[in-house]
Scaffold this active site. Sequence first.
Site, mmCIF file in Angstrom:
data_model
loop_
_atom_site.group_PDB
_atom_site.id
_atom_site.type_symbol
_atom_site.label_atom_id
_atom_site.label_comp_id
_atom_site.label_asym_id
_atom_site.label_seq_id
_atom_site.Cartn_x
_atom_site.Cartn_y
_atom_site.Cartn_z
ATOM 1 C CB VAL A 137 1.851 -6.996 4.851
ATOM 2 C CG1 VAL A 137 1.802 -8.143 5.859
ATOM 3 C CG2 VAL A 137 1.180 -5.748 5.426
ATOM 4 C CB ALA A 174 3.492 -0.109 5.457
ATOM 5 C CG ASP A 231 -9.595 2.350 6.846
ATOM 6 O OD1 ASP A 231 -10.457 2.633 5.996
ATOM 7 O OD2 ASP A 231 -8.403 2.165 6.548
ATOM 8 C CB ALA A 281 -0.928 -0.015 1.206
#
Length: 545
Positions: free
Chosen positions: A140, A138, A289, A135
């Site tokens: 993952v 960051a 969110d 994203a």
Amino acid sequence: MLTTLRTLLRLWFILRIVVRYDALPLLSEKALPYRILVWLAGLRPSTRALRRRYTSSERMRKALEALGPTFIKFGQALSTRVESLPEEVAREMKKLQDEVPPFPFEKVRETIEESLKGRLEDFFPQFDSVPVASASIAQVHHAFTKEGREVAVKVKRPQIDAVVESDIRMLSQLAGLVEMYVPEWRRFRVQKVVDEFAATIRSEMNFQVEAARAQQFRDNFRLDKELRIPEVIWSLSGQRVMTLEWIDGFPIDELRDHPEFASRVDRISRNIVTAFFKQVFRDGYFHADQHPGNIFVTPDGTIVILDFGITGQVSMQTRIWLAVMLQGFLMRDYRKVARVHLDAGYIPMDTDMGEFEEACRQIGEPVFGQPLKEISIGKLLAQLFKVTEQFNMPVQPQLLLLQKTMVTLEGVGREINPELNVWLLAEPLIREWMMDHLGPKGRLLNARETISNSLHATTQLPELLYTGIERLARDRVRMRLHPESLQTLEERMNVGFRQQVAAIFGGALLMSAAMLIASGSSAWWYVPALGLSAGQFLKASRLLK
């Protein structure tokens, strides 16, 4: 000098993107500001082709996506501003995609080793170099710790802080220019939106803050079955790296691709709504969110929420007002809805209550004219906020965030289960919560808390007086008081202290009587004596002069 040059280059790049996508729909092509922008950007957009292919809101979204991480996040933040943005713009902002190309594994290694002070292999003997998600802030990676535990490692993009801070400065400057030179946009409170966005994205980029939020949610739902929160591995987390337990699952919007879950859809959709109402009313702390990408379903059908960058808080008093307001709508008691707005201070005291009650009725009746499964609490609140703005209701950021989250979550629930009846689920939850906090049990707990606070304040009084006197002596502040004034002051302090002691003893006796009644104790004959004694103490606290 170098920083100024970078800022100018970034500004020039922004202007080119804005003009290329014709992303200033409120400025006419013939307007002087528009012509200046075109000249500064050094190009002329193919406006006719763009306008035939995309709406103005779509062009604005595409421009934000082209401008990069900060502007994507800013557009997502704009989608929460239901009280000011046109509905079509807010709807388009929700479509902003946060998927960007991953950054190199060498940078991932460098960030992890700098943050955790050691070699990557010492912490993660197995570490997938290809990220499972990437994203704007960051990405993952899947890994295993040296203890063999399967984990997800979130790593912040290099140099993202500098880029975001530079863009925030420019956004703030542009907001000031817009409010100064574009009167039509002043009602959108652009500068305030930018300030709120800056605070949000800064906290979102600090992974220690996000990890603490995840831990809070995990603690809140430790005993619940509706929701599961990944455990934070604190020894492998820092400001730029966050490690969580790995939970197998898939995004909730892929539920249709798993026919084996067909019989569990109703339970899953109900759990989504129930868990959210627990966050709001029980905990006063909610995940703000909850789009499909942040909600996973495990193989056993448990819901998992991820990404705790944006959260909201609701005070106890606000929860009470919100519960009474929603109950008023559920009962179609619009006078109650109007009254709670006045009691909460959401509307001015001089508001015409008959007129405001009628405005609430005009909101509620069309909603209840629809089939129950189509009624949206989030959309009801959105209409209410638009109406209350006409009555000079100040903006309530947390309520706006709550409303936006509720709309998103209702959409997620109905997408997987079109028969989901949010009102039917909400009503008993709200009623039970109100009984716990506004019924006899709640009043008893409030009384106990009030007395406890009073006792605590009394024990702190000598220390506060001593501290005040010590500061006066240290700062050599000279006070000139006549002996008569000192005598009067001493008498008032003595009376005030006796009043407070009498009031505390009276309250304690009343509470003791109430607890005897509530517990059904066989010592009921003490109650009249306790009540009489309490009355004498309380009377003394009022009469002492």
